[in-house]
Write a protein that holds these residues in place. Structure first.
Motif, PDB file in Angstrom:
ATOM      1  N   LYS A   1       0.809  -1.218   0.000  1.00 58.31           N
ATOM      2  CA  LYS A   1       0.000   0.000   0.000  1.00 58.31           C
ATOM      3  C   LYS A   1       0.846   1.273   0.000  1.00 58.31           C
ATOM      4  CE  LYS A   1      -3.697  -0.080   2.672  1.00 58.31           C
ATOM      5  NZ  LYS A   1      -4.564  -0.370   3.846  1.00 58.31           N
ATOM      6  N   GLU A   2       1.923   1.311   0.785  1.00 52.47           N
ATOM      7  CA  GLU A   2       2.749   2.512   0.827  1.00 52.47           C
ATOM      8  C   GLU A   2       3.343   2.819  -0.539  1.00 52.47           C
ATOM      9  OE1 GLU A   2       6.563   4.521   3.197  1.00 52.47           O
ATOM     10  OE2 GLU A   2       6.098   2.391   3.477  1.00 52.47           O
ATOM     11  N   ASN A   3       3.838   1.785  -1.226  1.00 53.04           N
ATOM     12  CA  ASN A   3       4.419   1.997  -2.556  1.00 53.04           C
ATOM     13  C   ASN A   3       3.386   2.563  -3.527  1.00 53.04           C
ATOM     14  OD1 ASN A   3       6.956   1.062  -1.834  1.00 53.04           O
ATOM     15  ND2 ASN A   3       6.592  -1.014  -2.574  1.00 53.04           N
ATOM     16  N   ILE A   4       2.176   2.013  -3.484  1.00 55.52           N
ATOM     17  CA  ILE A   4       1.140   2.455  -4.411  1.00 55.52           C
ATOM     18  C   ILE A   4       0.700   3.885  -4.112  1.00 55.52           C
ATOM     19  CG2 ILE A   4      -1.227   2.037  -5.184  1.00 55.52           C
ATOM     20  CD1 ILE A   4      -0.719  -0.952  -4.749  1.00 55.52           C
ATOM     21  N   LEU A   5       0.504   4.188  -2.846  1.00 52.29           N
ATOM     22  CA  LEU A   5       0.061   5.537  -2.480  1.00 52.29           C
ATOM     23  C   LEU A   5       1.122   6.576  -2.815  1.00 52.29           C
ATOM     24  CD1 LEU A   5      -1.691   4.789   0.931  1.00 52.29           C
ATOM     25  CD2 LEU A   5      -2.778   5.224  -1.282  1.00 52.29           C
ATOM     26  N   LYS A   6       2.375   6.243  -2.603  1.00 55.80           N
ATOM     27  CA  LYS A   6       3.456   7.166  -2.963  1.00 55.80           C
ATOM     28  C   LYS A   6       3.521   7.351  -4.476  1.00 55.80           C
ATOM     29  CE  LYS A   6       5.528   8.783   0.687  1.00 55.80           C
ATOM     30  NZ  LYS A   6       5.639  10.264   0.929  1.00 55.80           N
ATOM     31  N   ALA A   7       3.312   6.272  -5.213  1.00 57.45           N
ATOM     32  CA  ALA A   7       3.308   6.377  -6.671  1.00 57.45           C
ATOM     33  C   ALA A   7       2.202   7.308  -7.135  1.00 57.45           C
ATOM     34  CB  ALA A   7       3.135   4.988  -7.293  1.00 57.45           C
ATOM     35  N   ALA A   8       1.009   7.171  -6.562  1.00 58.32           N
ATOM     36  CA  ALA A   8      -0.101   8.056  -6.921  1.00 58.32           C
ATOM     37  C   ALA A   8       0.222   9.501  -6.563  1.00 58.32           C
ATOM     38  CB  ALA A   8      -1.370   7.599  -6.214  1.00 58.32           C
ATOM     39  N   GLU A   9       0.831   9.695  -5.406  1.00 61.22           N
ATOM     40  CA  GLU A   9       1.208  11.045  -4.981  1.00 61.22           C
ATOM     41  C   GLU A   9       2.191  11.682  -5.958  1.00 61.22           C
ATOM     42  OE1 GLU A   9       4.024  12.992  -1.515  1.00 61.22           O
ATOM     43  OE2 GLU A   9       2.829  11.233  -0.986  1.00 61.22           O
ATOM     44  N   TYR A  10       3.229  10.943  -6.322  1.00 66.69           N
ATOM     45  CA  TYR A  10       4.232  11.484  -7.233  1.00 66.69           C
ATOM     46  C   TYR A  10       3.671  11.682  -8.637  1.00 66.69           C
ATOM     47  CZ  TYR A  10       7.695  10.381  -3.611  1.00 66.69           C
ATOM     48  OH  TYR A  10       8.405  10.316  -2.441  1.00 66.69           O
ATOM     49  N   ALA A  11       2.786  10.790  -9.059  1.00 67.66           N
ATOM     50  CA  ALA A  11       2.167  10.951 -10.376  1.00 67.66           C
ATOM     51  C   ALA A  11       1.367  12.248 -10.421  1.00 67.66           C
ATOM     52  CB  ALA A  11       1.276   9.756 -10.692  1.00 67.66           C
ATOM     53  N   ASN A  12       0.590  12.506  -9.395  1.00 64.13           N
ATOM     54  CA  ASN A  12      -0.174  13.754  -9.329  1.00 64.13           C
ATOM     55  C   ASN A  12       0.758  14.958  -9.295  1.00 64.13           C
ATOM     56  OD1 ASN A  12      -3.121  12.780  -7.342  1.00 64.13           O
ATOM     57  ND2 ASN A  12      -2.515  12.264  -9.414  1.00 64.13           N
ATOM     58  N   LYS A  13       1.830  14.861  -8.539  1.00 66.36           N
ATOM     59  CA  LYS A  13       2.788  15.964  -8.427  1.00 66.36           C
ATOM     60  C   LYS A  13       3.379  16.324  -9.781  1.00 66.36           C
ATOM     61  CE  LYS A  13       7.245  17.132  -6.272  1.00 66.36           C
ATOM     62  NZ  LYS A  13       8.309  16.650  -5.334  1.00 66.36           N
ATOM     63  N   HIS A  14       3.657  15.319 -10.612  1.00 71.34           N
ATOM     64  CA  HIS A  14       4.321  15.561 -11.898  1.00 71.34           C
ATOM     65  C   HIS A  14       3.348  15.492 -13.075  1.00 71.34           C
ATOM     66  CE1 HIS A  14       8.324  15.694 -10.150  1.00 71.34           C
ATOM     67  NE2 HIS A  14       8.007  14.643  -9.422  1.00 71.34           N
ATOM     68  N   ASN A  15       2.049  15.578 -12.797  1.00 70.23           N
ATOM     69  CA  ASN A  15       1.008  15.597 -13.843  1.00 70.23           C
ATOM     70  C   ASN A  15       1.080  14.383 -14.764  1.00 70.23           C
ATOM     71  OD1 ASN A  15      -0.187  18.129 -13.078  1.00 70.23           O
ATOM     72  ND2 ASN A  15       1.608  19.145 -13.928  1.00 70.23           N
ATOM     73  N   VAL A  16       1.266  13.225 -14.150  1.00 66.52           N
ATOM     74  CA  VAL A  16       1.288  11.968 -14.889  1.00 66.52           C
ATOM     75  C   VAL A  16      -0.084  11.297 -14.732  1.00 66.52           C
ATOM     76  CG1 VAL A  16       2.340   9.673 -15.050  1.00 66.52           C
ATOM     77  CG2 VAL A  16       3.762  11.675 -14.526  1.00 66.52           C
ATOM     78  N   PRO A  17      -0.785  11.008 -15.814  1.00 67.05           N
ATOM     79  CA  PRO A  17      -2.111  10.386 -15.704  1.00 67.05           C
ATOM     80  C   PRO A  17      -2.035   8.997 -15.076  1.00 67.05           C
ATOM     81  CG  PRO A  17      -1.373  10.403 -17.985  1.00 67.05           C
ATOM     82  CD  PRO A  17      -0.398  11.237 -17.226  1.00 67.05           C
ATOM     83  N   ILE A  18      -3.070   8.663 -14.312  1.00 69.54           N
ATOM     84  CA  ILE A  18      -3.149   7.371 -13.635  1.00 69.54           C
ATOM     85  C   ILE A  18      -4.345   6.587 -14.164  1.00 69.54           C
ATOM     86  CG2 ILE A  18      -3.458   6.182 -11.426  1.00 69.54           C
ATOM     87  CD1 ILE A  18      -2.315   8.664 -10.046  1.00 69.54           C
ATOM     88  N   VAL A  19      -4.103   5.330 -14.504  1.00 73.48           N
ATOM     89  CA  VAL A  19      -5.174   4.390 -14.824  1.00 73.48           C
ATOM     90  C   VAL A  19      -5.284   3.417 -13.660  1.00 73.48           C
ATOM     91  CG1 VAL A  19      -5.964   2.551 -16.367  1.00 73.48           C
ATOM     92  CG2 VAL A  19      -4.826   4.579 -17.314  1.00 73.48           C
ATOM     93  N   LEU A  20      -6.464   3.297 -13.083  1.00 73.81           N
ATOM     94  CA  LEU A  20      -6.704   2.380 -11.974  1.00 73.81           C
ATOM     95  C   LEU A  20      -7.497   1.176 -12.464  1.00 73.81           C
ATOM     96  CD1 LEU A  20      -6.766   1.566  -8.967  1.00 73.81           C
ATOM     97  CD2 LEU A  20      -8.838   2.968  -8.733  1.00 73.81           C
ATOM     98  N   ASP A  21      -6.967  -0.009 -12.204  1.00 80.80           N
ATOM     99  CA  ASP A  21      -7.669  -1.256 -12.502  1.00 80.80           C
ATOM    100  C   ASP A  21      -8.018  -1.907 -11.166  1.00 80.80           C
ATOM    101  OD1 ASP A  21      -8.566  -3.743 -13.356  1.00 80.80           O
ATOM    102  OD2 ASP A  21      -7.110  -3.862 -14.978  1.00 80.80           O
ATOM    103  N   PRO A  22      -9.272  -1.801 -10.719  1.00 80.87           N
ATOM    104  CA  PRO A  22      -9.673  -2.269  -9.389  1.00 80.87           C
ATOM    105  C   PRO A  22      -9.991  -3.759  -9.366  1.00 80.87           C
ATOM    106  CG  PRO A  22     -11.535  -1.254 -10.455  1.00 80.87           C
ATOM    107  CD  PRO A  22     -10.385  -1.156 -11.434  1.00 80.87           C
TER     108      PRO A  22
END
Length: 259
Positions: free
Chosen positions: A66-87
């Motif tokens: 979970k920590e790795n994923i949440l940090k990845a989402a945080e950094y993606a938002n910081k650098h304007n990188v689009p995120i695709v979520l597959d739930p």
């Protein structure tokens, strides 16, 4: 867009299901993207500074991830990188569903892609067993409801694929049931969508439609090729067809209905 994608060779960071990493990486390489299966949060920002998109697939989610994923989402938002979520299988456990909802509510997710049962589970309409989709659910109804709740692009896959963005919806009836007979058939689509929307925080309906159509038309061609009706051959043929398919092919073969 496919031609430009192959020219730009965007870096796609894939945090994905353990059982599909090889298939996903090979599929993206065939398509023309550059996959990286990086997961460690201590290096994630350096990767995402150069990435075109981030795929978050929770198929093999564990508490320690979970920590790795949440940090990845945080950094993606910081650098304007689009995120695709597959739930993946988010309706099978409270743990999965709660984590997906945390991602959706606390971070900017550009696209949510899943089957009808997964999206219905996220919106509180259904539960599920494992990763299987309920064939009785209407993908267009599920997609519209999910879009109205989450206010982000939604792709619901099934016999008819439903794509909803900006209140508009496209329905596609391409692909083959063999995609459900190969581990990673849906997971690879999430990565393909991420490849198409590189650098697009709010991708257009047309772009999302092209992404899904490219994948599903390649799947149709894979089924039609030598021994393509056998799952093992189909999986290999799909990689080949992702490599061979051209933008003009998609434009000629695409049948889309707007509702």
């Amino acid at each position: 867009m496919l031609t430009q994608l192959r020219k730009d060779n965007p870096l796609i960071i894939c945090i994905t299901n353990d059982v599909v990493k090889n298939f996903t990486a090979n599929g993206l390489l065939a398509l023309g993207a550059c996959p990286a299966m990086a997961t460690e949060h201590r290096e994630m920002e350096e990767f995402l500074m150069h990435a075109g998109a981030l795929l978050i697939n929770i198929g093999s989610i564990e508490e320690s991830h979970k920590e790795n994923i949440l940090k990845a989402a945080e950094y993606a938002n910081k650098h304007n990188v689009p995120i695709v979520l597959d739930p993946v299988a988010c309706g099978a456990s409270k743990f999965r569903k709660a984590f997906c909802l945390k991602l959706i509510h606390e971070y900017n997710i550009s696209v949510i892609r899943g089957n009808a049962s997964e999206l219905a589970a996220l919106t509180g309409e259904a539960s599920m067993k494992g990763t299987d989709a309920d064939a009785t659910l209407s993908t267009d109804i599920v997609a519209r409801n999910a879009y109205n709740i989450f206010k982000t692009a939604i792709i619901v896959t099934g016999e008819v694929d439903a794509i909803c963005q900006d209140g508009r919806m496209h329905l596609l009836k391409h692909g083959t049931p063999l995609l459900t007979k190969v581990t990673g058939g849906g997971c690879l689509l999430g990565a393909v969508v991420a490849s198409f929307i590189y650098n697009e925080i709010k991708p257009s309906l047309a772009l999302l439609t092209e992404a899904v159509a490219t994948y599903t038309i390649a799947a149709e061609r894979a089924e039609q090729s030598a021994n393509g009706t056998l799952p093992g051959h189909f999986a290999v043929n799909l990689i080949d067809q992702l490599y061979c398919v051209q933008e003009d092919d998609i434009a000629k073969e695409l049948h889309v209905k707007e509702v």
